[in-house]
Design an enzyme around this catalytic site. Structure first.
Site, PDB file in Angstrom:
ATOM      1  N   GLU A   1       0.822  -1.205   0.000  1.00  0.00           N
ATOM      2  CA  GLU A   1       0.000   0.000   0.000  1.00  0.00           C
ATOM      3  C   GLU A   1       0.863   1.266   0.000  1.00  0.00           C
ATOM      4  O   GLU A   1       0.524   2.270  -0.638  1.00  0.00           O
ATOM      5  CB  GLU A   1      -0.930   0.002   1.213  1.00  0.00           C
ATOM      6  CG  GLU A   1      -2.015  -1.063   1.162  1.00  0.00           C
ATOM      7  CD  GLU A   1      -2.908  -0.925  -0.069  1.00  0.00           C
ATOM      8  OE1 GLU A   1      -3.210   0.229  -0.457  1.00  0.00           O
ATOM      9  OE2 GLU A   1      -3.284  -1.962  -0.643  1.00  0.00           O
TER      10      GLU A   1
ATOM     11  N   SER B   1      18.257  -8.728  -8.583  1.00  0.00           N
ATOM     12  CA  SER B   1      17.086  -9.110  -9.378  1.00  0.00           C
ATOM     13  C   SER B   1      17.417  -9.959 -10.600  1.00  0.00           C
ATOM     14  O   SER B   1      16.525 -10.550 -11.199  1.00  0.00           O
ATOM     15  CB  SER B   1      16.322  -7.870  -9.839  1.00  0.00           C
ATOM     16  OG  SER B   1      15.512  -7.376  -8.802  1.00  0.00           O
TER      17      SER B   1
ATOM     18  N   HIS C   1       3.378 -10.327  -9.563  1.00  0.00           N
ATOM     19  CA  HIS C   1       4.825 -10.538  -9.559  1.00  0.00           C
ATOM     20  C   HIS C   1       5.523  -9.424  -8.785  1.00  0.00           C
ATOM     21  O   HIS C   1       6.437  -9.665  -7.998  1.00  0.00           O
ATOM     22  CB  HIS C   1       5.358 -10.589 -10.989  1.00  0.00           C
ATOM     23  CG  HIS C   1       6.854 -10.669 -11.056  1.00  0.00           C
ATOM     24  ND1 HIS C   1       7.546 -11.818 -10.741  1.00  0.00           N
ATOM     25  CD2 HIS C   1       7.784  -9.734 -11.380  1.00  0.00           C
ATOM     26  CE1 HIS C   1       8.843 -11.588 -10.872  1.00  0.00           C
ATOM     27  NE2 HIS C   1       9.016 -10.332 -11.253  1.00  0.00           N
ATOM     28  N   SER C   2       5.076  -8.210  -9.003  1.00  0.00           N
ATOM     29  CA  SER C   2       5.590  -7.050  -8.277  1.00  0.00           C
ATOM     30  C   SER C   2       4.576  -5.926  -8.455  1.00  0.00           C
ATOM     31  O   SER C   2       3.523  -6.103  -9.085  1.00  0.00           O
ATOM     32  CB  SER C   2       6.960  -6.623  -8.823  1.00  0.00           C
ATOM     33  OG  SER C   2       6.823  -6.053 -10.116  1.00  0.00           O
TER      34      SER C   2
END
Length: 482
Positions: A159, A245, A374-375
């Site tokens: 959020e 990543s 996923h993100s």
């Protein structure tokens, strides 16, 4: 490499007389070949002789071959097998090779799929005759508390990103059991080489909510000094390599770390995490082979959550999941229900014992589902049905399943649940406020920590950055010390 040539008997006799190869050459009516590996000097020596054969050679049609070296005892190791005189076994480097007159191709898929180990059913009840590692009340309650904390952490930080307060975030929703249960089964000396969906391992090891917030907001107290994306955690104190990543690059790193532990005779192992998409990268295959050959104490934990961003596993491979790939490389493997915390704990605990005391790699395929996107850069409803996501969220939630089990044991209650969630939420909101108000790392930190003495070209770059900020001050954050 194999050496096989077809030429006349005269050539054979000529070579025998010239270089004394009578013991190394064997005429045959069939093409015979053996390896010249580990004996390149002999191979080079023979080549010039073959380029100048006897000019009087007339007869054609015979084959000859060269054995690897004179001491080769391959032929002495041929032995007839009980099932027929035509079947023989060759004591080949790396293992016996059984010959057969029958032409048989290995099947592209097994007739029966490998089972998936689980201990708790979907309602959190023990499955009869389950074999698992016993967990104390203290460990079980801590496991559940950490799983619930991870849920709250994901919800609030997600959020915060949507509000524009942090730039990026990726959740572990649906994979909490893999994070926490695996961490609980390890020791503090074990080295963790993560992907980017394992913050629960750090949480278990004592990384505080404030430390998580500092990293996501990239303030002066962030151990990465604001130079990493949010969720790219790292901690020397907790033996947790910094997240990167790039897909699968961490897997061979873990094998190298494990091999180092083995050489130092440490009572520890390395553990690396990756998704099903990572197994489609070459680094995965190289790492498994490397680990098997060096017999390194490393545990590979694959989170097979069904999706590599928007690519389903059905578009990635045709094998029976991931565990069978370990077997192909000589790595002991197991498939586990990744939404069953008790099964994950038992599998990782047992795998660690094998890795450390038997000096062997272990591959664990944890079958789960990525309930979250996923993100924050992804909208997974564009490539998978919303009702599928909701079913996994409601019916297969690993946190709820484990809570039911500890409640059945009398170790948890509704009151404890309310107190925990309220407390964690308040602590995290306070941590975010502190992290958000904290000063950012200074501009100079962009150029430090790589070289002992900063080279001239980085000094030039720093000068250019400062000049640019001076010319366009409104285009740069005011809270970054200049």
């Amino acid at each position: 490499m194999a050496f096989c040539s077809r030429n006349s008997r005269n050539i054979i006799n000529n070579l025998k007389s010239k270089v004394g190869l009578s013991r190394l050459m064997k005429p045959s009516s069939d093409c015979c070949y053996t390896s010249c590996l580990n004996n390149t000097n002999r191979c080079r020596f023979l080549a010039p002789q073959l380029r100048n054969p006897d000019s009087h050679s007339q007869n054609k049609g015979h084959f000859f071959c060269f054995q690897r070296f004179q001491s080769t005892t391959t032929e002495q190791h041929f032995a007839s097998l009980p099932n027929g005189e035509h079947n023989q076994v060759l004591d080949f480097p790396g293992g016996n090779v059984v010959f057969s007159p029958e032409m048989q191709f290995l099947s592209e898929s097994p007739g029966v799929y490998n089972p998936c180990y689980r201990v708790l059913d979907d309602n959190g009840q023990l499955i009869s005759n389950s074999i698992f590692v016993q967990v104390s009340e203290e460990i079980a309650v801590k496991m559940y508390s950490n799983m619930a904390t991870l849920q709250i952490l994901d919800t609030i930080f997600y959020e915060a990103q949507r509000q524009g307060r942090i730039s990026f975030y990726a959740t572990t929703i649906g994979e909490e059991a893999i994070n926490i249960a695996s961490a609980a089964a390890l020791t503090a000396d074990d080295i963790v080489v993560p992907q980017y969906r394992e913050p629960g391992v750090l949480l278990w090891r004592g990384f505080t909510l404030q430390e998580f917030a500092n990293q996501c907001f990239g303030n002066k107290d962030d151990y990465g000094k604001g130079r990493q994306m949010p969720i790219h955690y790292g901690s020397n104190k907790h033996n947790y390599f910094t997240v990167s990543s790039t897909i699968a690059t961490q897997i061979p790193h873990a094998v190298g770390a494990a091999y180092s532990l083995k050489m130092d005779k440490r009572d520890a192992c390395a553990v690396t995490y990756f998704g099903d998409g990572g197994t489609s990268e070459g680094d995965f295959h190289a790492a498994l082979n490397f680990a098997a050959v060096t017999e390194s104490p490393v545990i590979f934990i694959c989170r097979n959550n069904g999706w590599a961003i928007s690519t389903p596993t059905s578009d990635q491979f045709r094998s029976d999941g991931i565990a069978v790939r370990g077997q192909a490389y000589g790595v002991r493997s197991i498939r586990v229900d990744g939404n069953d915390a008790l099964a994950m704990y038992s599998a990782v605990h047992t795998a660690r014992e094998m890795a450390v005391h038997e000096h062997r790699p272990i591959l664990i395929e944890a079958v789960t589902y990525r309930v979250g996107h996923h993100s924050t850069s992804d909208d997974s409803t564009k490539y998978r049905p919303a009702n599928e996501i909701e079913w996994w969220r409601m019916e297969r939630d690993p946190v709820t399943r484990f809570r039911k089990w500890i409640e059945t044991n009398g170790w948890w209650s509704g009151e404890a649940e309310s107190q925990l969630r309220s407390s964690i939420q308040n602590q995290l909101l306070q941590a975010i406020q502190i992290a958000e108000r904290a000063e950012k790392p200074p501009v100079k930190d962009l150029f430090t920590d790589v070289y002992d003495n900063i080279p001239w070209h980085l000094r030039e770059q720093e000068k250019m950055v400062r000049e640019t900020i001076n010319r366009h001050p409104k285009d740069y954050p005011a809270d970054v010390p200049f």
